[in-house]
Design an enzyme around this catalytic site. Sequence first.
Site, PDB file in Angstrom:
ATOM      1  N   ARG A   1       0.788  -1.204  -0.232  1.00 32.46           N
ATOM      2  CA  ARG A   1      -0.005  -0.345   0.095  1.00 32.46           C
ATOM      3  C   ARG A   1       0.805   1.349  -0.226  1.00 32.46           C
ATOM      4  O   ARG A   1       0.972   1.684  -1.254  1.00 32.46           O
ATOM      5  CB  ARG A   1      -1.238   0.687   1.168  1.00 32.46           C
ATOM      6  CG  ARG A   1      -2.283   1.023   1.003  1.00 32.46           C
ATOM      7  CD  ARG A   1      -1.849   2.814   1.298  1.00 32.46           C
ATOM      8  NE  ARG A   1      -1.132   2.241   2.455  1.00 32.46           N
ATOM      9  CZ  ARG A   1      -0.744   3.774   3.174  1.00 32.46           C
ATOM     10  NH1 ARG A   1      -0.514   4.874   2.064  1.00 32.46           N
ATOM     11  NH2 ARG A   1      -0.675   3.652   4.775  1.00 32.46           N
TER      12      ARG A   1
ATOM     13  N   GLU B   1      -4.043  10.352  10.064  1.00 33.82           N
ATOM     14  CA  GLU B   1      -2.938  10.743   9.302  1.00 33.82           C
ATOM     15  C   GLU B   1      -3.028  12.547   9.545  1.00 33.82           C
ATOM     16  O   GLU B   1      -3.514  13.107  10.588  1.00 33.82           O
ATOM     17  CB  GLU B   1      -3.949  11.259   8.071  1.00 33.82           C
ATOM     18  CG  GLU B   1      -3.297  11.451   6.636  1.00 33.82           C
ATOM     19  CD  GLU B   1      -3.191  11.691   5.494  1.00 33.82           C
ATOM     20  OE1 GLU B   1      -5.005  12.323   5.419  1.00 33.82           O
ATOM     21  OE2 GLU B   1      -2.408  12.256   4.332  1.00 33.82           O
TER      22      GLU B   1
HETATM   23  C1  LIG Z   1      -2.068   7.364   4.146  1.00 32.78           C
HETATM   24  C2  LIG Z   1      -1.840   7.922   5.518  1.00 32.78           C
HETATM   25  C3  LIG Z   1      -2.034   6.472   6.704  1.00 32.78           C
HETATM   26  C4  LIG Z   1      -0.334   6.950   5.459  1.00 32.78           C
HETATM   27  O1  LIG Z   1       0.617   6.292   4.867  1.00 32.78           O
HETATM   28  C5  LIG Z   1       0.327   8.778   6.459  1.00 32.78           C
HETATM   29  O2  LIG Z   1       0.286   9.206   7.060  1.00 32.78           O
HETATM   30  O3  LIG Z   1       2.096   8.614   6.381  1.00 32.78           O
END
Ligand SMILES: CC(C)C(=O)C(=O)O
Length: 497
Positions: free
Chosen positions: A6, A136
């Site tokens: 992801r 986030e």
């Molecule tokens: C998309 C989010 C969860 C992310 O990867 C971050 O904030 O680093």
Amino acid sequence: MDTTLRDGEQTSGVSFSPSEKLTIAQVLLTEVKVDRIEIASARVSEGELAAVKAITKWAKANGFLNRVEVLTFVDGDVSVQWMLQAGAKVMNLLTKGSLNHLTHQLKKKPAEHFAEVGAVIALARKKGLECNIYLEDWSNGMRHSRDYVYQYLDFLQSQPVKRVMLPDTLGVLTPGEVTEYISEIVQRYPTLRFDFHAHNDYDLGTANVLEGVKAGAHGIHLTINGMGERAGNAPLASAIAVINDFLPGVKTAVSEKSLYSASKLVETFSGIRIPANKPVVGDNVFTQTAGIHADGDKKNKLYFSDLMPERFGRQRLYALGKTSGKANIENNLQQLGIQLSDANLKKVTQRIIELGDKKEVVTQADLPYIISDILDSSRIEEKVKIENYVLTHSKNLHPSVTLRISVEGELFEEHSQGDGQYDAFMNALKKVYRKKKQELPALTDYSVHIPPGGKSDALCETIITWTFKNKEFKTRGLDSDQTVSAIKATQKMLNLI
Ligand SMILES: CC(C)C(=O)C(=O)O
């Protein structure tokens, strides 16, 4: 939790195919043995849906389904429906962890956001999904809107969520801040479980993970080769080595031995090359170059640390080059099972230093070629010496050569052209030998070997077969330039006839 599939796929220019994603997921869960994997963002594309379906099908059949997670959004029932269609069970809901993001991106008030998040969680639970919540921009939330973060965590305490995920979204935290923020949160919310998600913008990803675990984070997010947005995430291999070596009470399920092959697999699938000096998985990180280090390794392992290559299924190597010295060469010979007399060892060392001056590192694979070249030359007395030459190669013109050569003390200079540079060289040589009224052997075979390694500056070995007075013999030349290696083989022939 590994998020190569992801966040790692958010590396600029990287897109894994569904079958690559499935292979990486299988390797992560069965070989590397991470506890959990995050495999995609919901709603991205049809290809992503196909990849998630393939992984969830395999994971279900093998008892891994609730270790497979998908990033989802606060979008009413859309992400939940996507999850159900994809056969996934665990959703990582992306929500706002700083007032700044909430106000300027979502343009919402905290109460409104919490209500919408609560509604998605309720729906997901009703449909049998497990929920983790990402906050986030949490790191900036802690710096600039800590009240908001605590208001939000107060709310989450009453929600049916499994984990709260704390991302340092922009990779801006110092290790000191990670310690402060995470210990404060863990103490304040003993009923919640927290994951820490580091980014590597200041190259502090691994250090921050170490501090996060020390401060009480229950889980950490990592990616193979540190892939991820911008400068990437904290790298899995480094983080595991650091945890194993510096936090003796903390255990992970990860198999150190499989980290290197997983790293290579992801390197191939992603097309993102691993820097040679990347800790644990880089090509050169277990190679000693300086002779003094190789010498110390033999004397009570003076230059060894706990970070031993064998832990990761790798081997210590000793580079060969102008700084490597006798001990490095001896270590390499030992690894190859070759024994040399002191005199020949000295010659080999000298040759490696000369080559090292021209080319940065001579590899172990080059060594047998160098040795046989030296043993070959040592049998030959130098009555013919190629003093100088200029070779030209240009588009639409014949290659040409100017050659100065001394034959038994007499100096000759000739110019010639040919179909190739070596052919031009041989034509000039033939002129010299015609003048001397001496016959030259006929070239009957010419073969070129490049030792394994595939670099454009690799050493090149040319073996030429000659026929002279009904006898056949071979000579060998070695150089990083192919024509020069053929010329060296030819000079040996001239000294043998
Ligand atoms: C998309 C989010 C969860 C992310 O990867 C971050 O904030 O680093």
